[in-house]
Design a protein around this motif. Structure first.
Motif, PDB file in Angstrom:
ATOM      1  N   SER A 102      -0.473 -14.808   7.036  1.00 44.12           N
ATOM      2  CA  SER A 102       0.101 -13.590   7.611  1.00 44.12           C
ATOM      3  C   SER A 102       0.667 -12.688   6.526  1.00 44.12           C
ATOM      4  CB  SER A 102       1.198 -13.946   8.622  1.00 44.12           C
ATOM      5  OG  SER A 102       0.635 -14.463   9.801  1.00 44.12           O
ATOM      6  N   GLY A 103       1.192 -13.310   5.476  1.00 46.59           N
ATOM      7  CA  GLY A 103       1.690 -12.522   4.349  1.00 46.59           C
ATOM      8  C   GLY A 103       0.601 -11.685   3.720  1.00 46.59           C
ATOM      9  N   SER A 104      -0.595 -12.254   3.649  1.00 48.03           N
ATOM     10  CA  SER A 104      -1.726 -11.519   3.070  1.00 48.03           C
ATOM     11  C   SER A 104      -2.192 -10.402   3.991  1.00 48.03           C
ATOM     12  CB  SER A 104      -2.886 -12.483   2.794  1.00 48.03           C
ATOM     13  OG  SER A 104      -2.512 -13.464   1.847  1.00 48.03           O
ATOM     14  N   VAL A 105      -2.164 -10.660   5.311  1.00 46.56           N
ATOM     15  CA  VAL A 105      -2.608  -9.653   6.283  1.00 46.56           C
ATOM     16  C   VAL A 105      -1.767  -8.388   6.160  1.00 46.56           C
ATOM     17  CG1 VAL A 105      -2.803  -9.111   8.745  1.00 46.56           C
ATOM     18  CG2 VAL A 105      -3.583 -11.328   7.893  1.00 46.56           C
ATOM     19  N   ILE A 106      -0.474  -8.549   5.860  1.00 51.51           N
ATOM     20  CA  ILE A 106       0.390  -7.374   5.748  1.00 51.51           C
ATOM     21  C   ILE A 106       0.706  -6.998   4.303  1.00 51.51           C
ATOM     22  CG2 ILE A 106       1.420  -7.747   8.010  1.00 51.51           C
ATOM     23  CD1 ILE A 106       3.796  -9.060   6.713  1.00 51.51           C
ATOM     24  N   GLY A 107       0.475  -7.906   3.376  1.00 46.41           N
ATOM     25  CA  GLY A 107       0.801  -7.626   1.978  1.00 46.41           C
ATOM     26  C   GLY A 107      -0.346  -7.101   1.146  1.00 46.41           C
ATOM     27  N   LEU A 108      -1.578  -7.422   1.538  1.00 46.49           N
ATOM     28  CA  LEU A 108      -2.737  -7.005   0.747  1.00 46.49           C
ATOM     29  C   LEU A 108      -3.216  -5.584   1.042  1.00 46.49           C
ATOM     30  CD1 LEU A 108      -4.699  -7.984  -1.440  1.00 46.49           C
ATOM     31  CD2 LEU A 108      -6.222  -8.756   0.388  1.00 46.49           C
ATOM     32  N   PRO A 109      -3.161  -5.093   2.293  1.00 45.42           N
ATOM     33  CA  PRO A 109      -3.650  -3.733   2.554  1.00 45.42           C
ATOM     34  C   PRO A 109      -3.093  -2.638   1.646  1.00 45.42           C
ATOM     35  CG  PRO A 109      -3.362  -4.870   4.626  1.00 45.42           C
ATOM     36  CD  PRO A 109      -2.817  -5.774   3.566  1.00 45.42           C
ATOM     37  N   PRO A 110      -1.796  -2.649   1.281  1.00 47.93           N
ATOM     38  CA  PRO A 110      -1.335  -1.626   0.342  1.00 47.93           C
ATOM     39  C   PRO A 110      -2.058  -1.690  -1.007  1.00 47.93           C
ATOM     40  CG  PRO A 110       0.542  -2.583   1.475  1.00 47.93           C
ATOM     41  CD  PRO A 110      -0.657  -3.428   1.820  1.00 47.93           C
ATOM     42  N   VAL A 111      -2.435  -2.899  -1.411  1.00 45.10           N
ATOM     43  CA  VAL A 111      -3.202  -3.039  -2.655  1.00 45.10           C
ATOM     44  C   VAL A 111      -4.614  -2.498  -2.442  1.00 45.10           C
ATOM     45  CG1 VAL A 111      -4.086  -4.674  -4.371  1.00 45.10           C
ATOM     46  CG2 VAL A 111      -1.844  -5.053  -3.317  1.00 45.10           C
ATOM     47  N   LEU A 112      -5.211  -2.845  -1.303  1.00 45.44           N
ATOM     48  CA  LEU A 112      -6.563  -2.373  -0.980  1.00 45.44           C
ATOM     49  C   LEU A 112      -6.629  -0.848  -0.919  1.00 45.44           C
ATOM     50  CD1 LEU A 112      -7.734  -4.781   1.870  1.00 45.44           C
ATOM     51  CD2 LEU A 112      -8.977  -4.338  -0.230  1.00 45.44           C
ATOM     52  N   ASN A 113      -5.625  -0.245  -0.310  1.00 43.71           N
ATOM     53  CA  ASN A 113      -5.675   1.185  -0.031  1.00 43.71           C
ATOM     54  C   ASN A 113      -5.028   2.060  -1.096  1.00 43.71           C
ATOM     55  OD1 ASN A 113      -6.962   0.865   2.555  1.00 43.71           O
ATOM     56  ND2 ASN A 113      -5.001   0.204   3.387  1.00 43.71           N
ATOM     57  N   PHE A 114      -4.103   1.498  -1.878  1.00 42.58           N
ATOM     58  CA  PHE A 114      -3.349   2.341  -2.805  1.00 42.58           C
ATOM     59  C   PHE A 114      -3.301   1.812  -4.236  1.00 42.58           C
ATOM     60  CE2 PHE A 114      -1.656   3.163   1.443  1.00 42.58           C
ATOM     61  CZ  PHE A 114      -1.698   4.549   1.493  1.00 42.58           C
ATOM     62  N   GLY A 115      -3.866   0.621  -4.466  1.00 42.75           N
ATOM     63  CA  GLY A 115      -3.827   0.056  -5.812  1.00 42.75           C
ATOM     64  C   GLY A 115      -4.850   0.697  -6.740  1.00 42.75           C
ATOM     65  N   ALA A 116      -4.527   0.726  -8.022  1.00 41.33           N
ATOM     66  CA  ALA A 116      -5.474   1.217  -9.024  1.00 41.33           C
ATOM     67  C   ALA A 116      -6.681   0.287  -9.058  1.00 41.33           C
ATOM     68  CB  ALA A 116      -4.807   1.277 -10.395  1.00 41.33           C
ATOM     69  N   PRO A 117      -7.877   0.800  -9.426  1.00 37.58           N
ATOM     70  CA  PRO A 117      -9.084  -0.040  -9.426  1.00 37.58           C
ATOM     71  C   PRO A 117      -8.922  -1.364 -10.156  1.00 37.58           C
ATOM     72  CG  PRO A 117      -9.670   2.247  -9.777  1.00 37.58           C
ATOM     73  CD  PRO A 117      -8.166   2.189  -9.795  1.00 37.58           C
ATOM     74  N   ALA A 118      -8.278  -1.352 -11.315  1.00 35.85           N
ATOM     75  CA  ALA A 118      -8.112  -2.587 -12.080  1.00 35.85           C
ATOM     76  C   ALA A 118      -7.280  -3.609 -11.303  1.00 35.85           C
ATOM     77  CB  ALA A 118      -7.449  -2.283 -13.427  1.00 35.85           C
ATOM     78  N   ILE A 119      -6.264  -3.120 -10.596  1.00 32.29           N
ATOM     79  CA  ILE A 119      -5.413  -4.009  -9.799  1.00 32.29           C
ATOM     80  C   ILE A 119      -6.206  -4.574  -8.619  1.00 32.29           C
ATOM     81  CG2 ILE A 119      -3.387  -4.098  -8.294  1.00 32.29           C
ATOM     82  CD1 ILE A 119      -2.686  -3.927 -11.211  1.00 32.29           C
ATOM     83  N   ARG A 120      -6.918  -3.696  -7.914  1.00 29.89           N
ATOM     84  CA  ARG A 120      -7.718  -4.146  -6.766  1.00 29.89           C
ATOM     85  C   ARG A 120      -8.755  -5.172  -7.195  1.00 29.89           C
ATOM     86  NH1 ARG A 120      -8.335   1.401  -5.553  1.00 29.89           N
ATOM     87  NH2 ARG A 120     -10.554   1.215  -6.028  1.00 29.89           N
ATOM     88  N   ASN A 121      -9.441  -4.899  -8.281  1.00 28.12           N
ATOM     89  CA  ASN A 121     -10.521  -5.779  -8.723  1.00 28.12           C
ATOM     90  C   ASN A 121     -10.023  -7.164  -9.105  1.00 28.12           C
ATOM     91  OD1 ASN A 121     -12.293  -3.678  -8.306  1.00 28.12           O
ATOM     92  ND2 ASN A 121     -12.317  -3.028 -10.447  1.00 28.12           N
TER      93      ASN A 121
END
Length: 524
Positions: free
Chosen positions: A222-241
């Motif tokens: 559940s932490g990932s379900v709510i914690g990862l989307p900000p990375v997916l949608n707003f993280g820099a490419p290097a961070i997302r990758n």
């Protein structure tokens, strides 16, 4: 205890007259659902005491009604009890059957309408039905056994379950439709990434929450379900990758770290702060976070901070200066609920999610999805309780009649069923809007409706929990036996009313949004 029956003994057949002859303390047989059991030696080991067996209508007799008034059917399936069976009754067949893993329930209202025989829905296509079948089988076979064990011992969900979920890309699908699904093989190719929509995600969440283990449900990413989307949608490419593949593979975990002891639903009142170093290349973060789901075992944290330019969201990796402590809550510690301290934690500025000072927009876009996910689970788990109560009131005898012969009990059942049906209908309407709106339109139009829906579902759920306890009586407040799922639900259902935004706050959010949309010339 009697020895385990061989193939020949377990296939033996007896008449009721033959069984009736074995009605003595040193020679004691009983019948349960057309099966014959030799409990001569077991009676002394019976957890409920020997006296239960020493009744005239039990010794050598059909004890089916008495058994199901005290025990769940699953008891008979346990090896230590199954081996007591020595045969069956001549010409009689078992009436009681457990739902086979992966199968639908045939109890009225136990399934949403679109899964009920003879009913229709405009929302679901064949791919949704295919996914439902596959994820229910997976949940029953893989998740449920681990959930019951971990809910009891408090350890985090087993890595083998995360690995199995990752292999089918279930972890990726729980993030909703989007670019992150491109090129992935979903459920062994059952669904194409480009056709995956919010109804597929709804099916996923609703099937996976049926495990009667609330702490485990939160622990299972559940932490990932709510914690990862900000990375997916707003993280820099290097961070997302770097981060996204690690999390979706189930090898590393991420938690959303927003709430604090000083600020729950009041995001603007956060005290955790981040200050840039003189060279402007790093953030130095200090502060605390509380009630962080999956925090005790997460490798990354999506952290809300106050900065000189306003509220900012920053990705923090576990390391020097980051400490997590387990918080004891009403449900199992398998959820990994944590108190987190950040002490002079040095983080690269590149880890900023979105623009500095624009963290409110990062989080608002995330909250809609988080609350919708909770609505999916909240609507579905009510049906688990409806099914438990319908079964119990049919088999439980009181004053010489089934419990459901009493009007007051039927009235409670009516309210429970109505709440579940209304919750699902409103949820499906919101989900349809999500499928047909852009991400921007969802953020603009649906925050209020989703807030109101979550308030409605969580209040319904608590009312259903209270009714269920009354229906089950003392069993409804007992952690084992007939009412164990009722007790668990009643104890843990308040979580949904708090997590993701307190229900009163969300209700007010919905009304304030409606007031802002009022036409200036509207009059009675």
């Amino acid at each position: 205890m009697a020895a385990a029956p061989t193939a020949s003994t377990s296939s033996r057949e007896f008449t009721r007259e033959e069984v009736a002859k074995h009605n003595k303390v040193d020679d004691l047989w009983i019948i349960v659902d057309s099966k014959v059991y030799d409990v001569t030696r077991f009676k002394d080991l019976h957890p409920g005491g020997i006296s239960v067996f020493l009744e005239d209508d039990i010794m050598g007799q059909d004890a089916t009604e008495a058994f199901y008034g005290l025990h769940r059917h699953e008891v008979l399936l346990r090896p230590q009890y199954a081996r007591l069976q020595i045969g069956t009754l001549v010409g009689e067949k078992s009436v009681v059957t457990a739902r086979a893993p992966g199968a639908l329930s045939d109890v009225p209202y136990a399934e949403p309408t679109w899964l009920s025989k003879g009913y229709y829905s405009p929302y679901y296509k064949e791919s949704h039905r295919d996914l439902q079948k596959a994820i229910r089988q997976f949940t029953d076979d893989v998740i449920y056994p681990d959930a019951q064990a971990r809910e009891e011992d408090g350890k985090r969900p087993s890595q083998s379950v995360f690995d199995a979920c990752a292999e089918l890309n279930i972890l990726a699908m729980r993030m909703g439709p989007g670019k992150h699904l491109k090129g992935l093989k979903l459920m062994n190719g059952l669904i194409q990434p480009e056709e995956f929509n919010y109804f597929h995600e709804l099916v996923l969440h609703q099937e996976m929450c049926r495990i009667n283990a609330r702490g485990y449900s939160d622990g299972l990413g559940s932490g990932s379900v709510i914690g990862l989307p900000p990375v997916l949608n707003f993280g820099a490419p290097a961070i997302r990758n770097k981060i996204v593949p690690e999390v979706l593979s189930g090898k590393k975990f991420i938690a959303l770290a927003i709430s604090e002891a000083f600020a729950g639903s009041d995001v603007q009142g956060l005290r955790t702060h981040a200050k840039k170093t003189e060279d402007g290349k790093h953030w130095i973060i200090n502060g605390t976070k509380k009630w962080i789901t999956n925090g005790t075992f997460s490798h990354y944290f999506t952290v809300g901070c106050k900065t000189d330019n306003g509220f900012t969201v920053i990705l923090v990796e576990r390391g020097e200066g980051v400490e997590t402590k387990n918080i004891k809550t009403a449900y199992s510690s398998t959820a990994g609920t944590a108190y987190i301290t950040f002490e002079n934690v040095k983080v690269p500025v590149e880890n900023t999610l979105g623009k500095e000072g624009m963290g409110v927009y990062v989080m608002l876009s995330n909250f809609n999805h988080e609350r919708w996910v909770m609505c999916c689970a909240g609507a579905r788990t009510q049906r688990v309780i409806v099914e438990e109560c319908l079964k119990w009131t049919t088999q439980r005898k009181a004053f010489g009649k089934p419990l459901n012969s009493q009007a007051v009990i039927r009235a409670k059942l009516a309210e429970m069923i109505a709440r579940a049906e209304a919750s699902q209908a409103w949820l499906e309407n919101i989900t349809y809007q999500m499928c047909n709106m852009s991400y921007k339109d969802q953020a603009e139009k649906l925050a209020g409706p989703i807030g109101l829906l979550k308030m409605y579902i969580t209040r319904n759920a608590q009312a259903t929990a209270q009714d269920a306890v009354q229906i089950f009586g003392g069993r409804g407040i007992t952690k084992t036996g007939m009412g164990r799922f009722i007790e668990h639900y009643h104890r843990t259902v308040p979580y949904d009313a708090i997590l993701g935004g307190a229900e009163d706050v969300l209700g007010d959010l919905g009304v304030r949004q409606a007031i802002r949309g009022m036409p200036k010339n509207a009059r009675l």
